[in-house]
Each structure stands twice: as C-alpha cells, then as structure tokens.
Design a protein around this motif. Structure first.
Motif, PDB file in Angstrom:
ATOM      1  N   HIS A   1      40.428  44.082  44.911  1.00  0.00           N
ATOM      2  CA  HIS A   1      39.958  45.110  45.835  1.00  0.00           C
ATOM      3  C   HIS A   1      38.442  45.070  46.002  1.00  0.00           C
ATOM      4  O   HIS A   1      37.930  45.244  47.118  1.00  0.00           O
ATOM      5  N   ASP A   2      37.700  44.823  44.910  1.00  0.00           N
ATOM      6  CA  ASP A   2      36.240  44.745  45.001  1.00  0.00           C
ATOM      7  C   ASP A   2      35.799  43.608  45.916  1.00  0.00           C
ATOM      8  O   ASP A   2      34.878  43.773  46.736  1.00  0.00           O
ATOM      9  N   ASP A   3      36.422  42.441  45.765  1.00  0.00           N
ATOM     10  CA  ASP A   3      36.045  41.304  46.606  1.00  0.00           C
ATOM     11  C   ASP A   3      36.317  41.600  48.075  1.00  0.00           C
ATOM     12  O   ASP A   3      35.542  41.205  48.952  1.00  0.00           O
ATOM     13  N   LEU A   4      37.397  42.299  48.341  1.00  0.00           N
ATOM     14  CA  LEU A   4      37.713  42.667  49.714  1.00  0.00           C
ATOM     15  C   LEU A   4      36.671  43.630  50.272  1.00  0.00           C
ATOM     16  O   LEU A   4      36.156  43.452  51.382  1.00  0.00           O
ATOM     17  N   VAL A   5      36.334  44.648  49.489  1.00  0.00           N
ATOM     18  CA  VAL A   5      35.340  45.635  49.926  1.00  0.00           C
ATOM     19  C   VAL A   5      33.981  44.986  50.156  1.00  0.00           C
ATOM     20  O   VAL A   5      33.288  45.271  51.139  1.00  0.00           O
ATOM     21  N   ASP A   6      33.580  44.085  49.231  1.00  0.00           N
ATOM     22  CA  ASP A   6      32.255  43.466  49.316  1.00  0.00           C
ATOM     23  C   ASP A   6      32.208  42.290  50.282  1.00  0.00           C
ATOM     24  O   ASP A   6      31.131  41.788  50.596  1.00  0.00           O
ATOM     25  N   GLY A   7      33.365  41.827  50.723  1.00  0.00           N
ATOM     26  CA  GLY A   7      33.396  40.686  51.624  1.00  0.00           C
ATOM     27  C   GLY A   7      33.152  39.355  50.950  1.00  0.00           C
ATOM     28  O   GLY A   7      32.854  38.350  51.627  1.00  0.00           O
ATOM     29  N   ASP A   8      33.296  39.300  49.641  1.00  0.00           N
ATOM     30  CA  ASP A   8      33.077  38.047  48.912  1.00  0.00           C
ATOM     31  C   ASP A   8      34.240  37.094  49.147  1.00  0.00           C
ATOM     32  O   ASP A   8      35.410  37.461  48.969  1.00  0.00           O
ATOM     33  N   GLN A   9      33.924  35.867  49.530  1.00  0.00           N
ATOM     34  CA  GLN A   9      34.957  34.883  49.835  1.00  0.00           C
ATOM     35  C   GLN A   9      35.177  33.874  48.715  1.00  0.00           C
ATOM     36  O   GLN A   9      36.175  33.140  48.736  1.00  0.00           O
ATOM     37  N   VAL A  10      34.268  33.818  47.757  1.00  0.00           N
ATOM     38  CA  VAL A  10      34.384  32.863  46.652  1.00  0.00           C
ATOM     39  C   VAL A  10      34.116  33.571  45.339  1.00  0.00           C
ATOM     40  O   VAL A  10      33.184  34.372  45.236  1.00  0.00           O
ATOM     41  N   ARG A  11      34.947  33.322  44.345  1.00  0.00           N
ATOM     42  CA  ARG A  11      34.731  33.818  42.986  1.00  0.00           C
ATOM     43  C   ARG A  11      35.042  32.677  42.027  1.00  0.00           C
ATOM     44  O   ARG A  11      36.122  32.112  42.055  1.00  0.00           O
ATOM     45  N   ARG A  12      34.070  32.350  41.203  1.00  0.00           N
ATOM     46  CA  ARG A  12      34.220  31.252  40.242  1.00  0.00           C
ATOM     47  C   ARG A  12      34.708  29.969  40.919  1.00  0.00           C
ATOM     48  O   ARG A  12      35.628  29.298  40.465  1.00  0.00           O
ATOM     49  N   GLU A  13      34.041  29.677  42.034  1.00  0.00           N
ATOM     50  CA  GLU A  13      34.238  28.431  42.774  1.00  0.00           C
ATOM     51  C   GLU A  13      35.628  28.298  43.403  1.00  0.00           C
ATOM     52  O   GLU A  13      36.035  27.205  43.799  1.00  0.00           O
ATOM     53  N   GLU A  14      36.354  29.393  43.486  1.00  0.00           N
ATOM     54  CA  GLU A  14      37.657  29.405  44.148  1.00  0.00           C
ATOM     55  C   GLU A  14      37.675  30.510  45.209  1.00  0.00           C
ATOM     56  O   GLU A  14      36.959  31.505  45.084  1.00  0.00           O
ATOM     57  N   PRO A  15      38.485  30.353  46.259  1.00  0.00           N
ATOM     58  CA  PRO A  15      38.569  31.425  47.260  1.00  0.00           C
ATOM     59  C   PRO A  15      39.043  32.729  46.609  1.00  0.00           C
ATOM     60  O   PRO A  15      39.942  32.719  45.772  1.00  0.00           O
ATOM     61  N   THR A  16      38.433  33.835  46.999  1.00  0.00           N
ATOM     62  CA  THR A  16      38.926  35.121  46.524  1.00  0.00           C
ATOM     63  C   THR A  16      40.302  35.377  47.139  1.00  0.00           C
ATOM     64  O   THR A  16      40.714  34.700  48.081  1.00  0.00           O
ATOM     65  N   PHE A  17      40.998  36.363  46.587  1.00  0.00           N
ATOM     66  CA  PHE A  17      42.378  36.579  47.028  1.00  0.00           C
ATOM     67  C   PHE A  17      42.457  36.857  48.517  1.00  0.00           C
ATOM     68  O   PHE A  17      43.283  36.275  49.228  1.00  0.00           O
ATOM     69  N   TRP A  18      41.605  37.745  49.017  1.00  0.00           N
ATOM     70  CA  TRP A  18      41.706  38.112  50.428  1.00  0.00           C
ATOM     71  C   TRP A  18      41.334  36.937  51.325  1.00  0.00           C
ATOM     72  O   TRP A  18      41.891  36.789  52.432  1.00  0.00           O
ATOM     73  N   ALA A  19      40.388  36.079  50.852  1.00  0.00           N
ATOM     74  CA  ALA A  19      40.019  34.911  51.643  1.00  0.00           C
ATOM     75  C   ALA A  19      41.165  33.910  51.717  1.00  0.00           C
ATOM     76  O   ALA A  19      41.323  33.191  52.716  1.00  0.00           O
ATOM     77  N   GLU A  20      41.992  33.871  50.663  1.00  0.00           N
ATOM     78  CA  GLU A  20      43.121  32.945  50.608  1.00  0.00           C
ATOM     79  C   GLU A  20      44.346  33.485  51.345  1.00  0.00           C
ATOM     80  O   GLU A  20      45.030  32.748  52.053  1.00  0.00           O
ATOM     81  N   TYR A  21      44.612  34.776  51.194  1.00  0.00           N
ATOM     82  CA  TYR A  21      45.877  35.333  51.685  1.00  0.00           C
ATOM     83  C   TYR A  21      45.717  36.413  52.758  1.00  0.00           C
ATOM     84  O   TYR A  21      46.718  36.837  53.350  1.00  0.00           O
ATOM     85  N   GLY A  22      44.511  36.897  52.975  1.00  0.00           N
ATOM     86  CA  GLY A  22      44.303  37.919  53.983  1.00  0.00           C
ATOM     87  C   GLY A  22      44.085  39.305  53.395  1.00  0.00           C
ATOM     88  O   GLY A  22      44.408  39.575  52.244  1.00  0.00           O
TER      89      GLY A  22
END
Length: 312
Positions: free
Chosen positions: A87-108
């Motif tokens: 949820h934090d990555d979605l709110v902040d708009g972060d697309q990468v975490r630890r060199e991998e796509p964040t969940f929302w960037a991968e799945y929407g």
C-alpha cells in the motif's frame, strides 16, 4: 543459540541465514493452498531483512513462548509488514523496490489494494486468538500514522513533536507488536517499554537513507518528491525546501532534490538527524539493563546499532 556478544554484522548474518529462511518457510507453508498464492508471495520474495520477525523470535524466546505459535506470530508480522509496503508503494508511486518492480507496478493499482487486504486478513488469521485484538490495534495505529503523514504533508509549520507522534503510530506500531505479542500470549512482562525509543531512530535512519541509498528504490529523493515532512525538513525550516516539497512529484526534478540535499547540509539538518537517531538508540538500549544477560538480550542491544547503521 546467539553468541554471548552480538555485533551489528552478526545481526545481519543472523537475519539473513537463520531468520529469513525460517520465516519464509513458515509463510510458504501457510500460503501453499491459498488462491492467488503467487501474488500473495510476490512482495515477500522481493526483499526485506526480516527484522520484525526477528524481534518476535527474540521476544518469544525471552518469554518462553512455544515454537509453533512463535513461528506463526513471526510469519504474521512479516505479512503485516508486506501488506503495508504494498500500500505504501502505491501511495508514494514507487515503481521499484530492491531492484524489482513494486507490486502495483507489476500487477496494477486495483490488485495492489486487494492483495494487500488479503495479506492483512491472512496475517491476522495466523495469530493465536489471544493476540488478534492486539494485532488489530496495531494495524489501526499504523493507519492512523499514515493519515497523520498525509496531514503533515500539507503544512509548513510541523514540529518535531508532531513528526515523532506520526512515527510512533506509522512505524512504531508494528515494531511494538513484535514485542507485545509474545508477552500477551505468555502473560509475561519483560519490562522493556523504553526499548520503543528505537522505532523513531529506525525511521530517522530511513529518512536519511532517502539521500544515501534510495531505500532499495530506483532513485534517491523519493521523500522529497512525495512532499514528506522528515526530521531534516522540519529542522531546516527553509522556505526553499517547502517550495520543492510542495511541488507535484512528477514536476520535481533531480536538480530540486540536489537543492534540498544541499540545504540540509548547509543547515546541519543531516547532522542533527543523526544525533537524534543515536540518542534515541542509546535510550532504547539502556532500557534493556533490567533484563538478565542472555543471548537474546545481547542481540536486542546489537539491534540498536544495527538499526542506525543499516544501509537499505
């Protein structure tokens, strides 16, 4: 068993080689027959040091909690942390975490909300009945902290006390649950309430990392782009900083982030944040003096330095 004297580098090894495999195996067993298992495990597998379940294990050992409920609680806490990251990555708009796509960037975005909710429900279901109310209270406190964070982002007069109050809820609630769950389940009082000073120290380190290592993300300065009122911004109290923080994320440039970084250096904001962080960590470690000199106590002491020295 832990060594008699634990150092921060030993903590890193312990988390990576002992805690993570144990917790990941517990999570995999708990999810193996769940629908959408791959999505539920996606964020778990992309990173994290397993610091929070490590705390659960140490507290559980000190309290004498049986192994099965201890494993379940540690796995549940990691799943709660994972739900909050999605949820934090979605709110902040972060697309990468630890060199991998964040969940929302991968799945929407829609799936990020829903799978996050699934993880929350699954985590609470893992916790023994006597601890579920405590877990629900912790999640409520986390969401209160998130709302406080939203509210502070619109202001230019945030005080350090308000920042620490937000951190106590948003960051501290889950950490506190790590220590409280084993005590609740065993009717034990470890008498280490003062150790909670480590939670804001951890968050201040996270704020500093935004300029040092990108917190495992693709760029530095994420907190600047999202307008976060960090301790450094509050200490600097500079209109130039606030103008940049109030700029929409998509319009914030690399030069803007470099400007904020330079102002934090000029005003001593970085140095002040480091001093506050170390003072809080020292306060936390001092609270452990009432515990007997056990391997678990030594690891809790070492965690104080680990939290302030960690990189990503």
């Amino acid at each position: 068993m832990p060594p008699t004297q634990s150092q921060p580098d030993e903590i890193s090894t312990w988390l990576a080689e002992e805690v993570r495999p144990m917790i990941d195996a517990s999570i995999e067993r708990s999810l193996w027959n769940q629908r959408y298992r791959e999505r539920l495990q996606y964020q778990v597998e992309t990173g994290g040091k397993r610091l929070r379940p490590g705390l659960v294990l140490l507290a559980g050992e000190l309290c004498g909690l049986d192994q099965q409920p201890l494993d379940d609680c540690a796995a549940a806490v990691e799943l709660l942390h994972t739900f909050s990251l999605i949820h934090d990555d979605l709110v902040d708009g972060d697309q990468v975490r630890r060199e991998e796509p964040t969940f929302w960037a991968e799945y929407g975005e829609a799936e990020a909300v829903n799978i996050g909710d699934m993880l929350l429900a699954h985590a609470v279901a893992l916790i023994p009945e006597r601890g579920t109310t405590l877990a629900a209270e912790a999640v409520r406190e986390m969401t209160v902290g998130q709302q406080l964070d939203f509210a502070l982002a619109d202001r230019r007069d945030v005080t350090e006390g308000e920042y620490l109050d937000m951190v106590e809820h948003k960051t501290g609630a889950l950490f506190e649950l790590c220590l409280e769950l084993p005590q609740r389940l065993t009717d034990t009082d470890l008498g280490i309430d003062g150790y909670s000073a480590l939670w804001p120290a951890f968050q201040i380190r996270d704020d500093l990392l935004d300029f040092e290592a990108g917190k495992g993300r693709d760029t530095i300065g994420t907190d600047v782009r999202t307008g976060k009122r960090t301790l450094m911004a509050i200490y600097a109290d500079d209109e130039r900083v606030y103008e940049i923080l109030d700029t929409p994320a998509e319009e914030t440039t690399t030069e803007d982030i470099e400007t904020v970084q330079a102002i934090f250096e000029e005003t001593g904001s970085f140095e002040y944040a480091r001093r506050r962080m170390h003072t809080l960590a020292t306060e936390a470690v001092t609270a452990l003096e009432t515990l007997p000199d056990t391997p678990q106590r030594q690891r809790l002491i070492a965690l104080g330095q680990y939290c302030t020295d960690r990189d990503r």
